[in-house]
Design an enzyme around this catalytic site. Structure first.
Site, PDB file in Angstrom:
ATOM      1  N   GLU A 164      59.716   5.543  27.457  1.00  0.00           N
ATOM      2  CA  GLU A 164      60.882   6.417  27.246  1.00  0.00           C
ATOM      3  C   GLU A 164      61.589   6.757  28.546  1.00  0.00           C
ATOM      4  O   GLU A 164      61.844   7.921  28.852  1.00  0.00           O
ATOM      5  CB  GLU A 164      60.446   7.670  26.461  1.00  0.00           C
ATOM      6  CG  GLU A 164      59.806   7.281  25.139  1.00  0.00           C
ATOM      7  CD  GLU A 164      59.201   8.435  24.350  1.00  0.00           C
ATOM      8  OE1 GLU A 164      59.355   9.593  24.758  1.00  0.00           O
ATOM      9  OE2 GLU A 164      58.550   8.156  23.316  1.00  0.00           O
ATOM     10  N   GLU A 269      55.659   1.037  17.663  1.00  0.00           N
ATOM     11  CA  GLU A 269      55.365   2.311  16.978  1.00  0.00           C
ATOM     12  C   GLU A 269      56.170   2.432  15.693  1.00  0.00           C
ATOM     13  O   GLU A 269      56.696   3.503  15.369  1.00  0.00           O
ATOM     14  CB  GLU A 269      55.704   3.496  17.901  1.00  0.00           C
ATOM     15  CG  GLU A 269      55.017   3.462  19.235  1.00  0.00           C
ATOM     16  CD  GLU A 269      55.317   4.675  20.117  1.00  0.00           C
ATOM     17  OE1 GLU A 269      55.807   5.699  19.614  1.00  0.00           O
ATOM     18  OE2 GLU A 269      55.051   4.590  21.330  1.00  0.00           O
TER      19      GLU A 269
HETATM   20  O1  9MR Z   1      51.791  10.388  17.155  1.00  0.00           O
HETATM   21  C1  9MR Z   1      51.675  11.223  18.292  1.00  0.00           C
HETATM   22  C2  9MR Z   1      51.466  12.667  17.855  1.00  0.00           C
HETATM   23  O2  9MR Z   1      50.208  12.817  17.223  1.00  0.00           O
HETATM   24  C3  9MR Z   1      51.556  13.595  19.063  1.00  0.00           C
HETATM   25  O3  9MR Z   1      51.524  14.936  18.629  1.00  0.00           O
HETATM   26  C4  9MR Z   1      52.846  13.319  19.796  1.00  0.00           C
HETATM   27  C5  9MR Z   1      52.941  14.224  20.994  1.00  0.00           C
HETATM   28  O4  9MR Z   1      53.549  13.673  22.048  1.00  0.00           O
HETATM   29  O5  9MR Z   1      52.893  11.953  20.203  1.00  0.00           O
HETATM   30  C6  9MR Z   1      52.945  11.099  19.109  1.00  0.00           C
HETATM   31  O6  9MR Z   1      53.119   9.760  19.522  1.00  0.00           O
HETATM   32  C7  9MR Z   1      54.320   9.468  20.246  1.00  0.00           C
HETATM   33  C8  9MR Z   1      54.027   8.345  21.193  1.00  0.00           C
HETATM   34  O7  9MR Z   1      52.940   8.676  22.016  1.00  0.00           O
HETATM   35  C9  9MR Z   1      55.231   7.992  22.041  1.00  0.00           C
HETATM   36  N1  9MR Z   1      56.393   7.738  21.225  1.00  0.00           N
HETATM   37  C10 9MR Z   1      56.712   8.720  20.212  1.00  0.00           C
HETATM   38  C11 9MR Z   1      55.466   8.978  19.342  1.00  0.00           C
HETATM   39  C12 9MR Z   1      55.796   9.913  18.216  1.00  0.00           C
HETATM   40  O8  9MR Z   1      56.135  11.170  18.741  1.00  0.00           O
END
Ligand code: 9MR
Length: 370
Positions: A164, A269
């Site tokens: 990101e 993702e």
């Molecule tokens: O799925 C993840 C969630 O459980 C966490 O609370 C969150 C916090 O940052 O991160 C989510 O995963 C993210 C990923 O690491 C990076 N791209 C966006 C994803 C969805 O938020």
């Protein structure tokens, strides 16, 4: 005529999927095994949390083992878990997930090395809260990346090295890394990761990559970094999607651009929200909104027309992935079943969404059972 056809296809789609055909007289087709269904196209991946790897959730664990051949740790390999206190590494949860992947012959993705979220503050400020000097920040990045990538050497196949780093308009995001080191931090992250494990594949990961300005900026940056000697094996397209974004045309255009530039793709993702989305098309985890009934229309279950629209949208996206599969190494879905998806609590807490390939009861989405 068109309407009759769509009603017919809706009826067929809704009746066509079962993991227990003997008990369900309506069904005609049993669920395919996804890693077999897509074996000539791409790896099909999912995410696992540490408590699932401990075996506390047998429904999702069985689905992960049966259907998927790639695995990403959803949270437990993020810097805030591995290196919460500088230099006191805790790989215990990550090790569980990596062991699970190895035992089940899965391609393992390390997520994530350099990200401005879920990372401890010591990466960018000193004990008084002042921004670090560039040399100190570089050293922090190098120590963390080296220790982590070396620990998983030979076990993690690919790393999300940076995550990101671009805004949707194609400018670089003003993260603490960018503010202190400028663009150089991107190059350093790839350099340190490659030095720590020269055999690992390295991914440049972001969301909304199908937005034209962002796509073009990422291509330019990857080409520039490669020309400076960086190893970057894949662009990672997160693809947290809505019913309208990306359009198939936008997705197709971005996939073609990567093909034309010789940049291989991993869909890192993927998920698809079926419910109204108040914050625009983003996956920015800081987004928040208040609960309203109108934002949670399927809390008592999907209507037939919503189920059909969702399946058609999933189908269109997967058909696009398959059309471009010569350049797509992997498609990972962010969640095993709907129940465990981050979408249920983001950007509004406690809604009912349907973003993964399996409903909360473990049944596969109908579009896969054709
Ligand atoms: O799925 C993840 C969630 O459980 C966490 O609370 C969150 C916090 O940052 O991160 C989510 O995963 C993210 C990923 O690491 C990076 N791209 C966006 C994803 C969805 O938020």
């Amino acid at each position: 005529m068109k309407k009759i056809f769509s009603l017919l296809s809706a009826a067929m789609m809704l009746a066509a999927c079962s993991n227990n055909p003997k008990q369900d007289s309506k069904v005609t087709v049993t669920e395919p095994i996804l890693k077999e269904k897509f074996k000539n196209n791409f790896l099909i991946g999912t995410v696992l949390a540490a408590d699932q790897a401990f075996g506390r959730d047998s429904l999702t664990i069985n689905i992960a083992k049966k259907h998927f051949n790639a695995l990403t740790a959803e949270n437990c390999m993020k810097p805030e878990i591995i290196d919460k206190e500088k230099g006191k590494y805790d790989f215990s949860e990550g090790d569980l997930v990596v062991d699970f992947a190895k035992k089940n012959n899965m391609y393992m993705i390390g997520h994530v090395l350099i990200w401005h979220e879920q990372s401890p503050k010591w990466f960018w400020v000193d004990e008084q809260g002042n921004p670090l000097k560039p040399e100190v920040m570089k050293q922090n990045m190098k120590e963390f990346i080296t220790a982590t990538v070396e620990h998983y050497k030979g076990k993690v196949d690919a790393w999300d090295v940076v995550n990101e780093t671009f805004n949707d308009d194609g400018t670089l995001r003003e993260t603490p890394y960018y503010k202190i080191l400028g663009e150089e931090y991107l190059k350093l992250a790839f350099q340190y990761a490659h030095e720590a494990d020269p055999d690992a594949k390295l991914i440049f990961n972001d969301y909304n990559v199908s937005k034209p300005e962002k796509c073009d900026a990422i291509i330019k940056k990857i080409n520039e970094l490669k020309s400076q000697g960086c190893q970057i094996d894949y662009v990672g397209m997160q693809m947290h999607s809505t019913m309208t974004f990306p359009t198939i045309e936008q997705l197709e255009t971005s996939l073609k651009k990567f093909e034309d530039n010789g940049i291989k793709v991993q869909i890192t993702e993927f998920d698809l929200t079926a419910i109204p989305f108040p914050e625009g098309n983003t996956a920015d985890i800081t987004a928040k909104a208040d609960y309203k009934d109108t934002y949670d229309p399927y809390r008592n279950g999907l209507t037939d027309s919503a189920r059909n629209a969702l399946n058609n949208r999933f189908n269109d996206i997967f058909e696009c992935f398959v059309r471009h599969s010569a350049n797509i190494e992997r498609v990972t879905v962010w969640g095993i079943t709907d129940k465990g998806s981050w979408r249920q609590d983001w950007p509004i807490k406690g809604r009912t969404d349907f973003p993964t390939l399996f409903y909360s009861d473990g049944k596969m989405k109908e579009f896969l059972c054709k």
